[in-house]
Design an enzyme around this catalytic site. Structure first.
Site, PDB file in Angstrom:
ATOM      1  N   HIS A  18      19.771 -61.390 -26.902  1.00 14.30           N
ATOM      2  CA  HIS A  18      20.683 -61.601 -28.040  1.00 14.30           C
ATOM      3  C   HIS A  18      21.427 -62.933 -27.868  1.00 14.30           C
ATOM      4  CE1 HIS A  18      20.865 -56.945 -28.263  1.00 14.30           C
ATOM      5  NE2 HIS A  18      20.128 -57.364 -29.278  1.00 14.30           N
ATOM      6  N   LYS A  42      21.347 -44.417 -34.321  1.00 14.40           N
ATOM      7  CA  LYS A  42      21.796 -43.042 -34.593  1.00 14.40           C
ATOM      8  C   LYS A  42      22.593 -42.449 -33.442  1.00 14.40           C
ATOM      9  CE  LYS A  42      18.447 -41.402 -37.983  1.00 14.40           C
ATOM     10  NZ  LYS A  42      17.236 -42.222 -37.756  1.00 14.40           N
TER      11      LYS A  42
END
Ligand code: PNS
Length: 161
Positions: A18, A42
């Site tokens: 990232h 989730k």
């Protein structure tokens, strides 16, 4: 006004891959907003606050980076922030289908927002938040693949479990 990109994701947790994408993004954009999706993963390992804290620590010395979170549709957030583009990282062909689908859906939702894909550096091509969590869960060393303090947070998280 300078060019702004929104780099969205779950960042559960932030990896060196990232960081690589953010730094590449800063060669094209004046500002990169790293935006944690509140309705992304989730079953996250880290809370939104923990993820925001880790991202803020990671980029505290990087001018041009802002860390934020968003709820709802990404294109709405991009519009709200008056950003010019969505920034995404691509590692391998396996990422492509999902990212392509997402970029086209975002374009359908708002045709004025472009998605820019940048290739991660080769050394990070195999790294994902999921594989990092898998390694850390069973006591594997993640230093060198995530910022050092994130490796420590992962160690703490799994030593408590
Ligand atoms: O790091 P991830 O989990 O691959 O990131 C996915 C993310 C957060 C970029 C994506 O799920 C997202 O944009 N969520 C917000 C809702 C949205 O706008 N979805 C795309 C169009 S339906």
């Amino acid at each position: 006004m300078g060019k702004i990109a929104v780099y969205p994701g779950s960042f559960d947790p932030v990896t060196n891959g990232h960081c690589d994408v953010v730094h590449r993004g800063l060669t094209l954009f004046d500002k990169v907003i790293v935006a944690v999706a509140q309705n992304g993963t989730k079953d996250p390992l880290f809370t939104i606050d923990e993820r925001l804290e880790m991202l803020s620590e990671t980029f505290k010395k990087t001018p041009g980076v802002e860390v934020d979170s968003f709820d709802g549709l990404l294109v709405d957030y991009v519009t709200k922030r008056r950003a010019d583009a969505i920034l995404k990282g691509l590692r391998a062909v396996s990422d492509f289908e999902y990212e392509f689908q997402m970029a086209l859906m975002n374009r359908k939702l708002n045709k004025n927002i472009q998605t820019v894909f940048l290739m991660t550096g080769l050394r990070w091509i195999f790294i994902s938040s999921s594989i990092i969590k898998e390694a850390a869960r069973f006591g594997g060393e993640t230093r060198g693949m995530v910022p050092d303090f994130v490796a420590e947070k992962l160690r703490q998280k799994f030593s408590k479990a």
